[in-house]
Design a protein around this motif. Structure first.
Motif, short mmCIF file in Angstrom:
data_model
loop_
_atom_site.label_atom_id
_atom_site.label_comp_id
_atom_site.label_asym_id
_atom_site.label_seq_id
_atom_site.Cartn_x
_atom_site.Cartn_y
_atom_site.Cartn_z
N VAL A 150 35.02 -0.16 27.88
CA VAL A 150 34.19 1.02 28.17
C VAL A 150 34.62 2.16 27.26
N GLY A 151 33.72 3.17 27.14
CA GLY A 151 34.02 4.31 26.29
C GLY A 151 35.20 5.12 26.78
N ARG A 152 35.24 5.38 28.08
CA ARG A 152 36.35 6.13 28.67
C ARG A 152 36.41 5.80 30.16
N PRO A 153 37.51 6.09 30.82
CA PRO A 153 37.67 5.68 32.22
C PRO A 153 37.04 6.62 33.24
N GLU A 154 36.66 7.86 32.82
CA GLU A 154 36.13 8.84 33.76
C GLU A 154 34.76 9.33 33.30
N TYR A 155 33.86 9.54 34.27
CA TYR A 155 32.51 10.02 33.98
C TYR A 155 32.06 10.98 35.07
N GLN A 156 31.24 11.96 34.65
CA GLN A 156 30.61 12.86 35.60
C GLN A 156 29.24 12.30 35.98
N ALA A 157 28.78 12.65 37.15
CA ALA A 157 27.44 12.23 37.57
C ALA A 157 26.41 12.80 36.59
N GLY A 158 25.49 11.96 36.15
CA GLY A 158 24.48 12.36 35.19
C GLY A 158 24.77 11.91 33.77
N GLU A 159 26.01 11.52 33.49
CA GLU A 159 26.35 11.05 32.15
C GLU A 159 25.96 9.58 32.00
N GLN A 160 25.88 9.12 30.74
CA GLN A 160 25.53 7.73 30.47
C GLN A 160 26.78 6.91 30.23
N VAL A 161 26.88 5.83 30.94
CA VAL A 161 28.01 4.91 30.80
C VAL A 161 27.65 3.83 29.79
N GLY A 162 28.55 3.56 28.86
CA GLY A 162 28.37 2.47 27.91
C GLY A 162 29.51 1.49 28.03
N SER A 214 31.01 -12.35 14.21
CA SER A 214 31.94 -12.95 13.27
C SER A 214 33.22 -13.43 13.94
N GLU A 215 33.55 -12.93 15.12
CA GLU A 215 34.76 -13.33 15.81
C GLU A 215 34.49 -14.46 16.80
N ASN A 216 33.31 -15.06 16.73
CA ASN A 216 32.94 -16.15 17.63
C ASN A 216 33.10 -15.75 19.09
N ARG A 217 32.53 -14.61 19.42
CA ARG A 217 32.56 -14.12 20.79
C ARG A 217 31.14 -13.77 21.21
N GLN A 218 30.82 -14.06 22.46
CA GLN A 218 29.53 -13.66 23.00
C GLN A 218 29.65 -12.27 23.61
N ARG A 219 28.55 -11.52 23.55
CA ARG A 219 28.61 -10.12 23.97
C ARG A 219 27.34 -9.73 24.71
N LEU A 220 27.53 -8.95 25.77
CA LEU A 220 26.41 -8.40 26.53
C LEU A 220 26.74 -6.95 26.86
N ASP A 221 25.87 -6.01 26.43
CA ASP A 221 26.11 -4.58 26.61
C ASP A 221 25.41 -4.05 27.86
N LEU A 222 25.99 -2.98 28.39
CA LEU A 222 25.45 -2.30 29.57
C LEU A 222 25.43 -0.80 29.31
N LYS A 223 24.27 -0.16 29.47
CA LYS A 223 24.14 1.29 29.34
C LYS A 223 23.27 1.79 30.49
N PHE A 224 23.81 2.73 31.27
CA PHE A 224 23.05 3.24 32.41
C PHE A 224 23.51 4.65 32.75
N PRO A 225 22.61 5.48 33.28
CA PRO A 225 23.00 6.82 33.72
C PRO A 225 23.68 6.73 35.08
N VAL A 226 24.92 7.14 35.14
CA VAL A 226 25.66 7.06 36.40
C VAL A 226 25.23 8.21 37.31
N LEU A 227 24.85 7.89 38.52
CA LEU A 227 24.39 8.87 39.49
C LEU A 227 25.48 9.15 40.53
N GLN A 228 25.29 10.23 41.26
CA GLN A 228 26.25 10.55 42.31
C GLN A 228 26.31 9.44 43.35
N SER A 229 25.17 8.79 43.58
CA SER A 229 25.13 7.72 44.57
C SER A 229 25.91 6.48 44.13
N HIS A 230 26.18 6.38 42.82
CA HIS A 230 26.96 5.24 42.33
C HIS A 230 28.42 5.33 42.74
#
Length: 285
Positions: free
Chosen positions: A144-156, A194-210
């Protein structure tokens, strides 16, 4: 006319006899494992009912290549033909069964068992598919990009797993609920890089309810044909807006500046210091 009728009768008898022979041999059943792990043994069986016939031969094929033959009229009755990567346990193999040892991924494919009987030399065959699975060398990993997020920010976040054969099926979960397809980047062929690894990305706006007790749980699941099941989890913590001190005469809204920006009061103070330093340098005797 008489001879014509006799010929037709004889032809009908031959056809009926042939159908009877064919029907008696149609009772064959082939069983092979649909999936088998690389390095393990595979038990291939071909059962048949001969009725009044005699067995002439049993032949096994992988694709178009014959690899095992059993003919009771020959000495020895068994014969093998080389196929790359295939090891046959001759002690355990016979007229019904063929045992493959230490299977490798190249042995995945279609297999055929052919049974021929005498005296008619009718032959019947059955086919089935087998897939040899090479499991990933380790389970999935989450970044993940960082371990802490505010409500309304996008998590990658990214989920990666070492390559396997066949490919793993990757899936994201947010607080143990399947992530919406709108948030998941499904890469072509699951993104083998190139590293012979499979990858699946997740991007979503984190809400207060999360946030549950100030945390959001992300989970990545990797599965293969119901035989492989590994997960990776990570918890994101909720970051609260920072409160900055308000200097006298400053705009109160400055304390609500977003993270990473400098409040107006601090900007004014820093500008005064820069101006005083420049003035001193210019008028220095």
């Amino acid at each position: 006319m008489f001879y014509s009728a006799v010929k037709q009768e004889i032809l009908c008898l031959l056809v009926l006899s042939s159908l009877s022979e064919l029907q008696s041999l149609s009772k064959i059943a082939m069983r092979i494992p649909t999936f088998v792990q690389s390095g393990e043994s595979a038990d291939l069986t071909c059962s048949y009912y001969l009725d009044s016939n005699s067995l002439y031969s049993i032949k096994w094929y992988k694709g178009r290549h014959e690899f095992y033959r059993y003919m009771p009229g020959e000495d020895p009755p068994t014969r093998v033909f080389p196929v790359k990567g295939m090891k046959i346990n001759m002690t355990a193999s016979d007229h019904v069964r063929v045992v493959l040892e230490d299977v490798v991924s190249s042995l995945s494919g279609e297999y055929l068992c052919e049974v021929t009987v005498t005296p008619t030399y009718f032959a019947m065959a059955e086919t089935a598919n087998m897939t040899v699975i090479d499991f990933p060398s380790r389970g999935p990993e989450i970044v993940v990009g960082r371990p802490e997020y505010q409500a309304g920010e996008q998590v990658g976040a990214s989920c990666t797993v070492p390559a396997s054969n066949p490919f793993s099926t990757l899936a994201w979960y947010i607080n143990d609920e399947p992530a919406s397809d709108l948030y998941v980047s499904r890469l072509t062929d699951y993104g083998i890089n190139s590293e012979n690894r499979q990858r699946l990305d997740l991007k979503f706006p984190v809400l207060q309810s999360h946030f549950k007790n100030g945390r959001v749980k992300l989970k990545c699941l990797a599965t293969i044909a119901g035989l492989y099941w590994k997960t990776a989890e990570i918890n994101l913590t909720q970051e609260h807006p920072k409160v900055f001190p308000i200097f006298e005469g400053a705009d109160p809204s400055a304390s609500r500046s977003s993270p990473g920006t400098v409040p107006y009061a601090e900007m004014g103070f820093e500008f005064s210091l820069i101006f005083w330093y420049s003035f001193q340098q210019y008028f220095r005797p």
